[in-house]
Design a protein around this motif. Structure first.
Motif, PDB file in Angstrom:
ATOM      1  N   PHE A  78       0.852  -1.188   0.000  1.00 43.97           N
ATOM      2  CA  PHE A  78       0.000   0.000   0.000  1.00 43.97           C
ATOM      3  C   PHE A  78       0.886   1.235   0.000  1.00 43.97           C
ATOM      4  N   GLN A  79       0.846   1.987  -1.094  1.00 39.68           N
ATOM      5  CA  GLN A  79       1.716   3.147  -1.227  1.00 39.68           C
ATOM      6  C   GLN A  79       0.953   4.459  -1.332  1.00 39.68           C
ATOM      7  N   ASN A  80      -0.351   4.390  -1.471  1.00 40.17           N
ATOM      8  CA  ASN A  80      -1.140   5.591  -1.656  1.00 40.17           C
ATOM      9  C   ASN A  80      -2.131   5.723  -0.503  1.00 40.17           C
ATOM     10  N   LEU A  81      -1.989   6.791   0.261  1.00 36.62           N
ATOM     11  CA  LEU A  81      -2.822   7.015   1.436  1.00 36.62           C
ATOM     12  C   LEU A  81      -4.303   7.112   1.075  1.00 36.62           C
ATOM     13  N   VAL A  82      -4.631   7.824   0.023  1.00 41.14           N
ATOM     14  CA  VAL A  82      -6.033   8.027  -0.360  1.00 41.14           C
ATOM     15  C   VAL A  82      -6.681   6.697  -0.741  1.00 41.14           C
ATOM     16  N   TYR A  83      -5.997   5.887  -1.530  1.00 42.02           N
ATOM     17  CA  TYR A  83      -6.549   4.591  -1.920  1.00 42.02           C
ATOM     18  C   TYR A  83      -6.711   3.680  -0.699  1.00 42.02           C
ATOM     19  N   LEU A  84      -5.765   3.740   0.223  1.00 41.43           N
ATOM     20  CA  LEU A  84      -5.853   2.938   1.443  1.00 41.43           C
ATOM     21  C   LEU A  84      -7.052   3.371   2.293  1.00 41.43           C
ATOM     22  N   GLU A  85      -7.233   4.676   2.444  1.00 41.75           N
ATOM     23  CA  GLU A  85      -8.392   5.183   3.190  1.00 41.75           C
ATOM     24  C   GLU A  85      -9.702   4.751   2.532  1.00 41.75           C
ATOM     25  N   ARG A  86      -9.771   4.857   1.215  1.00 45.70           N
ATOM     26  CA  ARG A  86     -10.995   4.467   0.505  1.00 45.70           C
ATOM     27  C   ARG A  86     -11.286   2.978   0.688  1.00 45.70           C
ATOM     28  N   ALA A  87     -10.232   2.158   0.639  1.00 39.10           N
ATOM     29  CA  ALA A  87     -10.406   0.716   0.826  1.00 39.10           C
ATOM     30  C   ALA A  87     -10.947   0.418   2.222  1.00 39.10           C
ATOM     31  N   LEU A  88     -10.396   1.068   3.236  1.00 44.25           N
ATOM     32  CA  LEU A  88     -10.876   0.870   4.600  1.00 44.25           C
ATOM     33  C   LEU A  88     -12.322   1.340   4.741  1.00 44.25           C
ATOM     34  N   ASN A  89     -12.634   2.475   4.144  1.00 40.07           N
ATOM     35  CA  ASN A  89     -13.995   3.003   4.210  1.00 40.07           C
ATOM     36  C   ASN A  89     -14.986   2.075   3.507  1.00 40.07           C
ATOM     37  N   ARG A  90     -14.585   1.531   2.374  1.00 37.11           N
ATOM     38  CA  ARG A  90     -15.451   0.604   1.629  1.00 37.11           C
ATOM     39  C   ARG A  90     -15.756  -0.645   2.475  1.00 37.11           C
ATOM     40  N   LEU A  91     -14.787  -1.030   3.317  1.00 38.62           N
ATOM     41  CA  LEU A  91     -14.956  -2.188   4.203  1.00 38.62           C
ATOM     42  C   LEU A  91     -15.589  -1.806   5.548  1.00 38.62           C
TER      43      LEU A  91
ATOM     44  N   ASP B  74      -5.742  -9.305   3.325  1.00 38.50           N
ATOM     45  CA  ASP B  74      -6.254  -9.718   2.017  1.00 38.50           C
ATOM     46  C   ASP B  74      -7.474  -8.905   1.602  1.00 38.50           C
ATOM     47  N   LYS B  75      -8.401  -8.689   2.533  1.00 37.36           N
ATOM     48  CA  LYS B  75      -9.607  -7.920   2.222  1.00 37.36           C
ATOM     49  C   LYS B  75      -9.252  -6.470   1.874  1.00 37.36           C
ATOM     50  N   ILE B  76      -8.339  -5.900   2.640  1.00 37.48           N
ATOM     51  CA  ILE B  76      -7.924  -4.523   2.350  1.00 37.48           C
ATOM     52  C   ILE B  76      -7.214  -4.462   1.003  1.00 37.48           C
ATOM     53  N   ALA B  77      -6.344  -5.440   0.730  1.00 36.04           N
ATOM     54  CA  ALA B  77      -5.608  -5.461  -0.538  1.00 36.04           C
ATOM     55  C   ALA B  77      -6.567  -5.555  -1.721  1.00 36.04           C
ATOM     56  N   GLN B  78      -7.610  -6.359  -1.589  1.00 40.50           N
ATOM     57  CA  GLN B  78      -8.592  -6.501  -2.662  1.00 40.50           C
ATOM     58  C   GLN B  78      -9.305  -5.174  -2.923  1.00 40.50           C
ATOM     59  N   GLN B  79      -9.723  -4.500  -1.869  1.00 40.23           N
ATOM     60  CA  GLN B  79     -10.400  -3.212  -2.028  1.00 40.23           C
ATOM     61  C   GLN B  79      -9.434  -2.140  -2.533  1.00 40.23           C
ATOM     62  N   TYR B  80      -8.211  -2.168  -2.043  1.00 43.17           N
ATOM     63  CA  TYR B  80      -7.180  -1.221  -2.472  1.00 43.17           C
ATOM     64  C   TYR B  80      -6.966  -1.352  -3.987  1.00 43.17           C
ATOM     65  N   ALA B  81      -6.868  -2.592  -4.469  1.00 42.78           N
ATOM     66  CA  ALA B  81      -6.676  -2.823  -5.910  1.00 42.78           C
ATOM     67  C   ALA B  81      -7.836  -2.235  -6.704  1.00 42.78           C
ATOM     68  N   GLY B  82      -9.057  -2.418  -6.196  1.00 42.26           N
ATOM     69  CA  GLY B  82     -10.222  -1.834  -6.869  1.00 42.26           C
ATOM     70  C   GLY B  82     -10.147  -0.322  -6.917  1.00 42.26           C
TER      71      GLY B  82
ATOM     72  N   ASN C  10     -19.327  -9.881  -4.838  1.00 45.20           N
ATOM     73  CA  ASN C  10     -19.956 -11.162  -5.127  1.00 45.20           C
ATOM     74  C   ASN C  10     -19.958 -12.080  -3.905  1.00 45.20           C
ATOM     75  N   VAL C  11     -20.840 -13.062  -3.934  1.00 47.52           N
ATOM     76  CA  VAL C  11     -20.990 -14.014  -2.827  1.00 47.52           C
ATOM     77  C   VAL C  11     -19.684 -14.762  -2.546  1.00 47.52           C
ATOM     78  N   ASP C  12     -18.909 -15.040  -3.591  1.00 48.24           N
ATOM     79  CA  ASP C  12     -17.661 -15.799  -3.410  1.00 48.24           C
ATOM     80  C   ASP C  12     -16.513 -14.943  -2.871  1.00 48.24           C
ATOM     81  N   GLY C  13     -16.782 -13.672  -2.581  1.00 50.45           N
ATOM     82  CA  GLY C  13     -15.757 -12.789  -2.031  1.00 50.45           C
ATOM     83  C   GLY C  13     -15.046 -11.948  -3.071  1.00 50.45           C
ATOM     84  N   SER C  14     -15.259 -12.243  -4.337  1.00 46.08           N
ATOM     85  CA  SER C  14     -14.630 -11.454  -5.396  1.00 46.08           C
ATOM     86  C   SER C  14     -15.452 -10.192  -5.640  1.00 46.08           C
ATOM     87  N   ASN C  15     -14.893  -9.279  -6.395  1.00 44.19           N
ATOM     88  CA  ASN C  15     -15.581  -8.052  -6.771  1.00 44.19           C
ATOM     89  C   ASN C  15     -15.662  -7.973  -8.284  1.00 44.19           C
TER      90      ASN C  15
END
Length: 136
Positions: free
Chosen positions: A11-24, A86-94, A114-119
């Protein structure tokens, strides 16, 4: 006895990290940290995830990436630390995909967990170039 663990991330971008945490729906807040050397001082911005036991989880900037710093004896998150990352990394990538795609004209039209955990992420971009008709 406390056992602080520092885990490297990508995780190198603060804004993307914050958004990922907020999405979760993971509450977080920014914290400025002053770095001072003999010539000057500067500030790092870290992210704090408060826990009810006051042993907060932190994402601390190390100059290259945000490291996860946590006392494993006081981990209060609903997932294991591996699943948490893993959950944060998935949201961060999105968030990276959405933001970087918008820079080149794409707009997100659907984001589905999605139900299987993917986005599933659907982006679109309209061709804005003027088309001229030629007669042959």
């Amino acid at each position: 006895m406390s056992h602080f663990t520092s885990m490297k991330t990508r995780f190198q971008n603060l804004v993307y990290l914050e958004r990922a945490l907020n999405r979760l729906n993971i509450p977080n807040k920014r914290q400025k940290e002053m770095i001072q050397n003999s010539i000057s001082k500067s500030y790092n911005v870290n992210l704090i995830i408060p826990q009810s036991n006051n042993y907060d989880v932190e994402f601390c900037w190390n100059g290259q990436e945000y490291e996860l710093v946590v006392d494993m004896s006081f981990w209060e998150q609903p997932n294991t630390i591996e699943n948490f990352i893993d959950k944060i990394a998935q949201q961060y990538a999105g968030e990276v995909i959405i933001s970087e795609s918008q820079k080149i004209g794409f707009q997100p039209i659907k984001y589905k967990h999605n139900v299987d955990g993917s986005n599933t992420l659907i982006l679109e971009r309209w061709n804005t170039q003027k088309v001229t008709a030629e007669t042959f």
